[in-house]
Design a protein around this motif. Structure first.
Motif, PDB file in Angstrom:
ATOM      1  N   THR A   1       0.826  -1.147  -0.190  1.00 24.25           N
ATOM      2  CA  THR A   1       0.054  -0.089  -0.120  1.00 24.25           C
ATOM      3  C   THR A   1       0.880   1.198  -0.076  1.00 24.25           C
ATOM      4  O   THR A   1       1.824   1.493   0.833  1.00 24.25           O
ATOM      5  CB  THR A   1      -0.822   0.051   1.087  1.00 24.25           C
ATOM      6  N   VAL A   2       0.657   2.218  -0.852  1.00 27.00           N
ATOM      7  CA  VAL A   2       1.174   3.276  -0.933  1.00 27.00           C
ATOM      8  C   VAL A   2       0.176   4.604  -0.373  1.00 27.00           C
ATOM      9  O   VAL A   2      -1.086   4.549  -0.810  1.00 27.00           O
ATOM     10  CB  VAL A   2       1.659   3.783  -2.369  1.00 27.00           C
ATOM     11  N   TYR A   3       0.692   5.320   0.272  1.00 26.91           N
ATOM     12  CA  TYR A   3      -0.134   6.495   0.771  1.00 26.91           C
ATOM     13  C   TYR A   3       0.309   7.776   0.257  1.00 26.91           C
ATOM     14  O   TYR A   3       1.590   8.165  -0.048  1.00 26.91           O
ATOM     15  CB  TYR A   3      -0.016   6.585   2.373  1.00 26.91           C
ATOM     16  N   LEU A   4      -0.656   8.665   0.319  1.00 24.68           N
ATOM     17  CA  LEU A   4      -0.257  10.237   0.150  1.00 24.68           C
ATOM     18  C   LEU A   4      -0.806  11.047   1.295  1.00 24.68           C
ATOM     19  O   LEU A   4      -2.095  11.225   1.312  1.00 24.68           O
ATOM     20  CB  LEU A   4      -0.838  10.743  -1.399  1.00 24.68           C
ATOM     21  N   GLN A   5       0.007  11.481   1.943  1.00 25.67           N
ATOM     22  CA  GLN A   5      -0.419  12.363   3.116  1.00 25.67           C
ATOM     23  C   GLN A   5      -0.518  13.638   2.691  1.00 25.67           C
ATOM     24  O   GLN A   5       0.591  14.120   2.301  1.00 25.67           O
ATOM     25  CB  GLN A   5       0.302  12.316   4.255  1.00 25.67           C
ATOM     26  N   MET A   6      -1.793  14.604   2.585  1.00 30.54           N
ATOM     27  CA  MET A   6      -1.877  15.807   2.259  1.00 30.54           C
ATOM     28  C   MET A   6      -2.205  16.719   3.328  1.00 30.54           C
ATOM     29  O   MET A   6      -3.216  16.437   3.924  1.00 30.54           O
ATOM     30  CB  MET A   6      -2.802  15.803   0.901  1.00 30.54           C
ATOM     31  N   ASN A   7      -1.296  17.726   3.524  1.00 27.72           N
ATOM     32  CA  ASN A   7      -1.731  18.507   4.590  1.00 27.72           C
ATOM     33  C   ASN A   7      -1.498  20.254   4.054  1.00 27.72           C
ATOM     34  O   ASN A   7      -1.244  20.298   2.788  1.00 27.72           O
ATOM     35  CB  ASN A   7      -0.258  18.603   5.693  1.00 27.72           C
ATOM     36  N   SER A   8      -1.998  20.896   4.764  1.00 24.88           N
ATOM     37  CA  SER A   8      -2.005  22.357   4.202  1.00 24.88           C
ATOM     38  C   SER A   8      -2.547  22.489   2.986  1.00 24.88           C
ATOM     39  O   SER A   8      -2.243  23.159   2.095  1.00 24.88           O
ATOM     40  CB  SER A   8      -0.829  23.080   4.509  1.00 24.88           C
ATOM     41  N   LEU A   9      -3.779  22.004   3.004  1.00 25.85           N
ATOM     42  CA  LEU A   9      -4.339  21.908   1.431  1.00 25.85           C
ATOM     43  C   LEU A   9      -4.831  23.091   0.967  1.00 25.85           C
ATOM     44  O   LEU A   9      -5.382  24.198   1.743  1.00 25.85           O
ATOM     45  CB  LEU A   9      -5.562  20.640   1.487  1.00 25.85           C
ATOM     46  N   LYS A  10      -4.940  23.329  -0.266  1.00 32.39           N
ATOM     47  CA  LYS A  10      -5.243  24.591  -1.116  1.00 32.39           C
ATOM     48  C   LYS A  10      -6.255  24.258  -2.068  1.00 32.39           C
ATOM     49  O   LYS A  10      -6.259  23.216  -2.594  1.00 32.39           O
ATOM     50  CB  LYS A  10      -4.019  25.164  -1.724  1.00 32.39           C
ATOM     51  N   PRO A  11      -7.150  25.203  -2.395  1.00 36.70           N
ATOM     52  CA  PRO A  11      -8.196  25.095  -3.378  1.00 36.70           C
ATOM     53  C   PRO A  11      -7.584  24.385  -4.762  1.00 36.70           C
ATOM     54  O   PRO A  11      -8.004  23.592  -5.434  1.00 36.70           O
ATOM     55  CB  PRO A  11      -8.715  26.400  -3.697  1.00 36.70           C
ATOM     56  N   GLU A  12      -6.279  24.880  -4.939  1.00 34.00           N
ATOM     57  CA  GLU A  12      -5.694  24.497  -6.276  1.00 34.00           C
ATOM     58  C   GLU A  12      -5.407  22.920  -6.376  1.00 34.00           C
ATOM     59  O   GLU A  12      -4.652  22.456  -7.291  1.00 34.00           O
ATOM     60  CB  GLU A  12      -4.475  25.264  -6.726  1.00 34.00           C
TER      61      GLU A  12
END
Length: 125
Positions: free
Chosen positions: A76-87
């Protein structure tokens, strides 16, 4: 044969976080990556991880905010996304490659021969 199934997409507010997961069925490939495609735009590479030894690369637009990681035992590969922006709003795709990709091409979608179905991420302001 390799099959990829993503999960974890959804909606978030600006500044929020989401974590995407991608489960691989079949043999473990050399490279695993996340790409994204926003409406009206071309698909772009976001992050790549070399399954051995775990080297990672990021697009400038997500450097310092997103983290790609791999659990070899779970495939399993993960993508942790923080400080998300509308773009960051886009359909996110998991991809895998069995090729030895030149360093300068690791975020080039043409090197990836296995793709998931995609998961929507929407970030509102």
């Amino acid at each position: 044969q390799v099959r990829l199934v993503e999960s974890g997409g959804g909606s978030a507010q600006t500044g929020g976080s989401l974590r995407l997961s991608c489960v691989l069925s079949g043999y473990m490939t050399l490279r695993m990556a996340w790409f994204r495609q926003a409406p009206g735009k071309e698909r772009e590479g976001v992050a790549v991880i070399f399954t051995q030894p775990g080297t990672t690369y990021y697009a400038d637009s997500v450097q310092g905010r997103f983290t790609i990681s791999l659990d070899n035992a779970k495939k399993t590969v993960y993508l942790q996304m923080n400080s998300l922006k509308p773009e960051d709003t886009a359909v996110y795709y998991c991809a895998a490659s069995s090729s030895l990709i030149p360093r300068e091409s690791v975020l080039d979608q043409h090197w990836y021969n296995f793709w998931g179905q995609g998961t929507q991420v929407t970030v509102s302001s």
